[in-house]
Design an enzyme around this catalytic site. Sequence first.
Site, PDB file in Angstrom:
ATOM      1  N   ARG A  38      27.762  18.976  19.467  1.00 22.24           N
ATOM      2  CA  ARG A  38      28.307  20.013  20.551  1.00 22.24           C
ATOM      3  C   ARG A  38      29.771  20.024  20.496  1.00 22.24           C
ATOM      4  O   ARG A  38      30.416  21.139  20.860  1.00 22.24           O
ATOM      5  CB  ARG A  38      27.961  19.200  21.872  1.00 22.24           C
ATOM      6  CG  ARG A  38      28.479  19.994  23.138  1.00 22.24           C
ATOM      7  CD  ARG A  38      28.251  19.234  24.400  1.00 22.24           C
ATOM      8  NE  ARG A  38      27.004  18.667  24.723  1.00 22.24           N
ATOM      9  CZ  ARG A  38      26.331  19.687  25.677  1.00 22.24           C
ATOM     10  NH1 ARG A  38      26.808  20.909  25.792  1.00 22.24           N
ATOM     11  NH2 ARG A  38      25.095  19.316  25.742  1.00 22.24           N
ATOM     12  N   LYS A  98      14.437  24.002  34.033  1.00 24.33           N
ATOM     13  CA  LYS A  98      14.935  25.509  33.776  1.00 24.33           C
ATOM     14  C   LYS A  98      14.079  26.450  34.179  1.00 24.33           C
ATOM     15  O   LYS A  98      12.969  26.387  34.204  1.00 24.33           O
ATOM     16  CB  LYS A  98      14.948  25.459  32.079  1.00 24.33           C
ATOM     17  CG  LYS A  98      15.904  24.577  31.291  1.00 24.33           C
ATOM     18  CD  LYS A  98      15.510  24.505  29.877  1.00 24.33           C
ATOM     19  CE  LYS A  98      16.312  23.851  29.257  1.00 24.33           C
ATOM     20  NZ  LYS A  98      16.074  23.566  27.837  1.00 24.33           N
ATOM     21  N   LYS A 131      15.102  14.430  29.946  1.00 23.06           N
ATOM     22  CA  LYS A 131      16.677  14.526  29.372  1.00 23.06           C
ATOM     23  C   LYS A 131      16.975  13.231  28.689  1.00 23.06           C
ATOM     24  O   LYS A 131      17.234  12.134  29.159  1.00 23.06           O
ATOM     25  CB  LYS A 131      17.675  14.518  30.722  1.00 23.06           C
ATOM     26  CG  LYS A 131      19.050  14.896  30.494  1.00 23.06           C
ATOM     27  CD  LYS A 131      19.770  14.957  31.659  1.00 23.06           C
ATOM     28  CE  LYS A 131      21.367  15.309  31.123  1.00 23.06           C
ATOM     29  NZ  LYS A 131      21.971  14.024  30.591  1.00 23.06           N
ATOM     30  N   LEU A 146      25.024  21.308  31.647  1.00 21.96           N
ATOM     31  CA  LEU A 146      24.250  21.585  32.621  1.00 21.96           C
ATOM     32  C   LEU A 146      25.059  20.986  33.944  1.00 21.96           C
ATOM     33  O   LEU A 146      25.832  19.881  33.988  1.00 21.96           O
ATOM     34  CB  LEU A 146      22.914  21.153  32.839  1.00 21.96           C
ATOM     35  CG  LEU A 146      22.086  21.739  31.488  1.00 21.96           C
ATOM     36  CD1 LEU A 146      20.833  21.013  31.465  1.00 21.96           C
ATOM     37  CD2 LEU A 146      21.895  23.155  31.702  1.00 21.96           C
ATOM     38  N   GLU A 180      18.579  17.044  20.660  1.00 21.76           N
ATOM     39  CA  GLU A 180      19.170  15.661  20.914  1.00 21.76           C
ATOM     40  C   GLU A 180      18.520  14.601  19.745  1.00 21.76           C
ATOM     41  O   GLU A 180      17.271  14.284  19.583  1.00 21.76           O
ATOM     42  CB  GLU A 180      18.818  15.205  22.255  1.00 21.76           C
ATOM     43  CG  GLU A 180      19.741  14.356  22.981  1.00 21.76           C
ATOM     44  CD  GLU A 180      20.804  14.815  23.798  1.00 21.76           C
ATOM     45  OE1 GLU A 180      21.621  14.137  24.276  1.00 21.76           O
ATOM     46  OE2 GLU A 180      20.848  16.375  24.003  1.00 21.76           O
ATOM     47  N   ASP A 212       0.694  -1.311  -0.249  1.00 18.99           N
ATOM     48  CA  ASP A 212       0.024  -0.072  -0.142  1.00 18.99           C
ATOM     49  C   ASP A 212       0.681   1.240  -0.043  1.00 18.99           C
ATOM     50  O   ASP A 212       0.431   2.203  -0.722  1.00 18.99           O
ATOM     51  CB  ASP A 212      -1.035   0.068   1.323  1.00 18.99           C
ATOM     52  CG  ASP A 212      -1.853  -1.258   1.185  1.00 18.99           C
ATOM     53  OD1 ASP A 212      -2.387  -1.519   0.067  1.00 18.99           O
ATOM     54  OD2 ASP A 212      -2.370  -1.692   2.374  1.00 18.99           O
ATOM     55  N   PHE A 213       2.028   1.186   0.825  1.00 19.55           N
ATOM     56  CA  PHE A 213       2.814   2.485   0.993  1.00 19.55           C
ATOM     57  C   PHE A 213       3.579   2.578  -0.641  1.00 19.55           C
ATOM     58  O   PHE A 213       3.599   3.505  -1.092  1.00 19.55           O
ATOM     59  CB  PHE A 213       4.070   2.192   1.940  1.00 19.55           C
ATOM     60  CG  PHE A 213       5.013   3.409   1.775  1.00 19.55           C
ATOM     61  CD1 PHE A 213       4.747   4.419   3.027  1.00 19.55           C
ATOM     62  CD2 PHE A 213       6.007   3.289   1.205  1.00 19.55           C
ATOM     63  CE1 PHE A 213       5.634   5.243   2.897  1.00 19.55           C
ATOM     64  CE2 PHE A 213       7.051   4.353   1.193  1.00 19.55           C
ATOM     65  CZ  PHE A 213       6.723   5.164   2.067  1.00 19.55           C
ATOM     66  N   CYS A 270      32.515 -21.261  15.948  1.00 24.20           N
ATOM     67  CA  CYS A 270      32.502 -22.669  15.568  1.00 24.20           C
ATOM     68  C   CYS A 270      32.591 -22.444  14.309  1.00 24.20           C
ATOM     69  O   CYS A 270      31.841 -22.209  13.359  1.00 24.20           O
ATOM     70  CB  CYS A 270      31.106 -23.219  16.012  1.00 24.20           C
ATOM     71  SG  CYS A 270      30.947 -25.019  15.209  1.00 24.20           S
TER      72      CYS A 270
END
Length: 671
Positions: free
Chosen positions: A136, A288, A115, A84, A173, A36-37, A425
């Site tokens: 980062r 925060k 987080k 942090l 993230e 279908d996709f 093996c």
Amino acid sequence: MSPNQAKDQIAALTAELRQHTYNYYVLAMPTIADYDFDKKLEQLAALEKQYPEFADPESPTQVVGGDITKEFVTVKHRWPMLSLGNTYNEQELVEFDARVRKAIGDNFEYVCELKFDGLSMSLTYENGKLARAVTRGDGTKGDEVTTNVRTIHSIPKKLAIGNYPELFEIRGEVFMHLKAFERLNKERVDNGEVPYANPRNFASGTMKLQDSAEVARRPLDCFLYGLYTEKTLFKTHWESLEAVKKWGFHVDDHSRLCSDIAGVLNFINHWDKERFNLSYDIDGIVIKVNNYSQQQELGFTAKSPRWAISYKFKAERVETELLAVTYQVGRTGAVTPVANLKPVLLAGTTVKRATLHNADEITERLKLHEHDTVFVEKGGEIIPKIISVNLDKRLPGAKPIKYITHCPACNTELLRTEGEAAWYCPNDEGCPPQIVGKMQHYIGRKAMNIDGLGDETIETLYRQEFIKHISDIYRLKDRADELKKLGRFGEKSINNMLDGIEKSKEQPFEKVLFGLGIRYVGETVAKKLVAHFKTIDNLMAATAEELTAAEEIGGRIAESITSYFADESHREEIEKLKESGLQFVEVETEVTLASEKLSGQSFIISGVFEKYSRDELKDIIEQNGGKILSSISAKLNYLVAGDNMGPAKLEKATKLNVPIISDEDLLAMIS
């Protein structure tokens, strides 16, 4: 269909297919059948062809990936990516709250966010388009990984019309969902590769790959949580989160606005338990101060902001008894030790087994003894892991556990290749778990995709001595009457299975090659080998040197392939599969020429290119009438040379006076 109707339908199909793609690749939870996709994708492609003015540049019909990055450029962050401060207990949070109140008074709010255990990423947008993605790094500068980030489905490459500034940065993230991690790690184990320890390592390793096509094969996701602009657009962090959602960014819906520290602690306690029900890993909560003016008033230390703090969850750890060490044999022959434990509750589930990885883990790091009391942890690991032994509870006279020397399934003496941790093996043609595992791999969706034939059926047919080799699967049609007598299979299920087996003969060469289960030959490697060697006979005759001349084929893969085909039993199996009608020749697709400017010219492509992959250059040459040769000879017209080209090719081309050109020279020839 009117143009307006076409425009609406293109937009609707694009949005629907994007969601299905995200569900399938990223969440590993498909909500639509492959057929279908594909039909919807064909429908969208046809509409885009008829109405190109309405096609989205980031349409699902466009193939993602393929760019090769020679090295990552180091980029300085416009705003430093500070880390942090961390805390692991509630008392320190209360103290943090007291410091904030002392500085700015009692009239403020907190935003609590999950987080995520992933890879920090900074995205720069210019005029609504993704311009740059940077890791980062050390906080002041990081690696530019834009090409790889473009393959992440949840990161918009172009924003819809909105009230966003011309230039802004948004941070988040990059991570991998647990189901996707488990599936990909299983593939690595099946291919004889070392599995990643946890999703974070897998995500981080993926982001540093140089081939974005391979990055695209590894489904990553990204939550965004921090907006940075030259001019402050909003009064609070919460307002900015709500705004970037409207701009089209993927923002986690679990974040909460809390009026005091009591609300923060309630949020933390809730997610300390509920985190195990998420589809991804989190390792804590970020707190925060909400108001930006108050954030400025609180300021920064040299390393971190004073207005935010991270609460880290303690890794779940329990103590239990080691009952025994057992061993599993994979389809590649790798023997993996497993600790069988006295059942114990850990992170919301009952744990009975833990991974031990390899022999060194048992004898060197843990120095396990019989019936040791062990500490088991699940922090950041999908499979529970033994962290250490409680030596105070070791039983008097307990004997050290020694790693086995012979295969637990067939008693063949185990081998260990220099530089590798695992024992193997070598009896791949006579060891039952390897035989069954190879056949299960062969029938799998990514290989031969045989409907009506599942893993349990393969095990049953092997135990009943109907099949011992892959080629035996294609002889089951001659034993249909015997299958009916087993009682396990009905006539309809037998017919479905035989129909699926017959249909598998239509699978292309690269699927067959991947299905053979040659160590280190995964899906991508199989495609590269087929593209280079064209036929199984060429591949079987190739030397290690000729194999490494193919794109992305290294020494380890070449050695595995030559070793596999040096075994006469493997060659006999190939012949039987040929007789059954399997595809062992690349199907050449008809090329619609863009021009004939390279007609009569022959080329070889070698090395690594900054803007194009070798396959893309090959397509450019063939689409303009040129021909790709497999080896350098006096008949060759041009050698298209990139970086890191093999010295042997360069020497031979120079000796034969073959013109050596760059990819830019090639493009100039057709422009």
